[in-house]
Scaffold this active site. Structure first.
Site, PDB file in Angstrom:
ATOM      1  N   SER A 253       1.026  -1.364  -0.142  1.00 17.58           N
ATOM      2  CA  SER A 253       0.065  -0.075  -0.532  1.00 17.58           C
ATOM      3  C   SER A 253       0.472   1.305  -0.179  1.00 17.58           C
ATOM      4  O   SER A 253       2.234   1.135   0.355  1.00 17.58           O
ATOM      5  CB  SER A 253      -0.831  -0.315   1.220  1.00 17.58           C
ATOM      6  OG  SER A 253      -0.157   0.270   2.136  1.00 17.58           O
ATOM      7  N   GLY A 254       0.145   1.930  -0.040  1.00 14.05           N
ATOM      8  CA  GLY A 254       0.977   3.483   0.097  1.00 14.05           C
ATOM      9  C   GLY A 254       1.558   4.746   1.331  1.00 14.05           C
ATOM     10  O   GLY A 254       1.415   6.047   1.471  1.00 14.05           O
ATOM     11  N   ASP A 255       0.394   3.730   2.331  1.00 11.30           N
ATOM     12  CA  ASP A 255       0.411   4.335   3.543  1.00 11.30           C
ATOM     13  C   ASP A 255       0.526   2.684   4.331  1.00 11.30           C
ATOM     14  O   ASP A 255       0.925   2.041   4.204  1.00 11.30           O
ATOM     15  CB  ASP A 255      -0.649   4.703   3.671  1.00 11.30           C
ATOM     16  CG  ASP A 255      -0.643   6.550   4.457  1.00 11.30           C
ATOM     17  OD1 ASP A 255       0.254   6.069   5.821  1.00 11.30           O
ATOM     18  OD2 ASP A 255      -0.615   7.192   4.476  1.00 11.30           O
ATOM     19  N   ASP A 256       0.696   3.749   6.211  1.00 15.73           N
ATOM     20  CA  ASP A 256       0.484   2.348   6.982  1.00 15.73           C
ATOM     21  C   ASP A 256      -0.146   0.831   6.173  1.00 15.73           C
ATOM     22  O   ASP A 256      -1.713   1.104   6.715  1.00 15.73           O
ATOM     23  CB  ASP A 256       0.410   2.580   8.126  1.00 15.73           C
ATOM     24  CG  ASP A 256       0.943   3.860   8.300  1.00 15.73           C
ATOM     25  OD1 ASP A 256       2.134   3.860   8.421  1.00 15.73           O
ATOM     26  OD2 ASP A 256       0.656   5.093   9.426  1.00 15.73           O
TER      27      ASP A 256
END
Ligand SMILES: *[C@@H]1O[C@H](CO)[C@@H](O)[C@H](O)[C@H]1NC(C)=O
Ligand SMILES: *[C@@H]1O[C@H](CO)[C@@H](O)[C@H](O)[C@H]1NC(C)=O
Ligand SMILES: *[C@@H]1O[C@H](CO)[C@@H](O)[C@H](O)[C@H]1NC(C)=O
Ligand SMILES: *[C@@H]1O[C@H](CO)[C@@H](O)[C@H](O)[C@H]1NC(C)=O
Ligand SMILES: *[C@@H]1O[C@H](CO)[C@@H](O)[C@H](O)[C@H]1NC(C)=O
Length: 472
Positions: A253-256
């Site tokens: 993913s692009g975040d946590d």
């Protein structure tokens, strides 16, 4: 009934079903599908989305079909419960809400396609513990699959897909065109006994799975994939929830990959609903710009009793990261991490005391977060730029940090300082490379290993039953 009559009956029934099974355009639907799955509860009543006018051609909008299916099946909520089957096909839909004692089951070749139309997503008020939307000051778009004040809901499938078609939302977000916060793929609020399992989630507009103000939650066997540069596509965000287990998930993913939350600044402090009894196991994460597991940055209601085990990450910025700031208040305490296997990371241990994003200017500058009792053990990492970057808050040090049995191989081009520590206090044993002085406090010689609880979470005693579904 003679054998011959029986045979004729069977043939007649089969012919009837085959006729019924021809959907629009003569496409043969998978009418004899039969499968088993495991769930917290099985259901007495079943229906397929096709019975409510659903068309899986990727073009027809099915929002109304899903809404009327759930409305119709809600009559069974107090009478055995119901399961709604989504057959193979591409089912374009906007947001719809679920009901209690209900299962949504996606066939392995079923794809729920999120409509790229803001009018298909009702606007909800901001979450009380956040005070405002995250993307914009106003409200927020309802998630694609939504539920509030429910009990006993299962969203599962034999690895069916939910495709958020997020690029439309990411572009609007980057252009600053959104009046409200982007929708999530699955959200449950004020709910109890929720299972989300065996699904693949693609390209969410924003967060993927968001249980909030809820309890007794199982998230298991979920694959989440979004471009690593997509904005805020967090994997699973348990938010002010108790008794949660997240297991066997694979997230790019692009975040946590997983972010544990409990509200923002003065709103989170006032709401005061700390998540606790959270188990995260066998998580695999790829997230070059974020953490495998983050605690915060919205942690103002407090975060307590998180147990993470068997965490694997590749090309990820950090392992388990704590994010907080002056004004957050709340606490992060009794955090236990055991078994991390990490490859190509910037920081293994990362704590940030000056994560500044505030909900508004009314936060209390005297609201200091309490960060204490953070335990990591049995860590193997390779190709690491910096072992630890632990930055507490001046006058509010992060205390009782424990790290044991950690073998960290640095990258050929690692940072000169292998540790950076300020305003922290802790003990370490068996950590390679040699930790910073602030982590070699009194007692370091005495410990064998950092704590990890041996008691069982209540959610781990919930047994999944074997349920079945047969069309017609
Ligand atoms: C998920 O699928 C696997 C097989 O692919 C099965 O063993 C497991 O029971 C399923 N889990 C749930 C929670 O449905
Ligand atoms: C849902 O539950 C919350 C908390 O108990 C309550 O404040 C809210 O009014 C309920 N909402 C609905 C729609 O019943
Ligand atoms: C589910 O589907 C995804 C995407 O196709 C795949 O990567 C994953 O391995 C599948 N999971 C299982 C358990 O089959
Ligand atoms: C090691 O990490 C660097 C980035 O720091 C990356 O470019 C490189 O591909 C990694 N090497 C291996 C063998 O994974
Ligand atoms: C140290 O960590 C490694 C890797 O997780 C594990 O195999 C080993 O058993 C641990 N040693 C002790 C003494 O716990």
């Amino acid at each position: 009934m003679s054998n011959k009559t029986l045979a004729i009956c069977v043939v007649t029934v089969m012919t009837l079903m085959a006729t019924v099974a021809r959907g629009r355009g003569g496409r043969v639907l998978q009418s004899f599908d039969e499968f088993e799955y495991t769930a917290m509860a099985c259901r007495e009543h079943s229906a397929s989305i096709t019975e409510f006018g659903g068309v899986g051609d990727g073009q027809t909008l099915n929002t109304k079909a899903f809404q009327s299916a759930v409305e119709h099946l809600s009559q069974y909520s107090d009478n055995g419960g119901a399961q709604l089957y989504v057959p193979a096909g591409k089912w374009l839909t906007g947001s719809f809400s679920l009901t209690s004692h209900f299962t949504l089951f996606l066939h392995r070749d079923a794809v729920l396609l999120a409509a790229q139309d803001i009018n298909e997503f009702p606007v909800l008020k901001a979450l009380p513990s956040y005070g405002r939307g995250r993307d914009a000051a106003g409200g927020r778009f309802a998630s694609l699959i939504f539920g509030t004040n429910l009990t006993d809901v299962v969203v599962t499938g034999n690895n069916g897909t939910i495709d958020g078609q997020g690029s439309f939302w990411w572009q609007s977000f980057h252009k600053g065109k959104l009046k409200y916060t982007r929708p999530y793929l699955i959200e449950f609020m004020f709910s109890d006994s929720i299972q989300i399992s065996n699904l693949t989630l693609l390209d969410s507009p924003s967060w993927n799975i968001h249980p909030v103000y809820s309890s007794n939650i199982i998230v298991k066997g979920i694959t989440i994939i979004a471009p690593v540069t997509s904005p805020n596509t967090d994997g699973i965000n348990p938010d002010s929830c108790t008794n949660t287990r997240i297991e066997d998930c694979y997230i790019v993913s692009g975040d946590d990959c997983v972010a544990v939350k409990s509200g923002w600044d003065e709103y989170g402090i006032a709401f005061g609903m700390p998540p606790s009894q959270l188990g995260i196991r066998r998580l695999t994460c790829i997230s070059p710009y974020s953490a495998a597991i983050a605690l915060g940055s919205e942690m103002s209601g407090g975060i307590q009793d998180v147990r993470a085990e068997d965490i694997t990450a590749f090309h990820t910025e950090s392992g388990v990261r704590i994010k907080t700031a002056v004004g957050r208040g709340g606490f992060v305490k009794d955090i236990y991490v055991k078994g991390m296997n990490l490859h190509t990371m910037k920081w293994i241990f990362w704590m940030t005391g000056n994560y500044k994003a505030h909900a508004d200017s009314h936060y209390d500058p005297h609201a200091l977060p309490v960060i204490s009792g953070i335990n990591y053990r049995d860590v193997v990492a390779e190709n690491v730029s910096m072992a630890g970057r632990l930055e507490g808050i001046s006058g509010d040090p992060f205390t009782e940090i424990c790290i044991s049995n950690a073998t960290i191989s640095m990258a050929a081009k690692h940072k000169k300082a292998m540790w950076m520590c300020s305003d922290v206090q802790g003990i370490t044993t068996g950590v390679e490379p040699q930790p910073c002085d602030l982590l070699t406090g009194q007692g370091s010689e005495k410990i064998n290993g950092c704590d990890f609880p041996t008691d069982v979470l209540a959610i781990d005693t919930v047994e999944l039953k074997s349920c079945s579904y047969r069309t017609n």
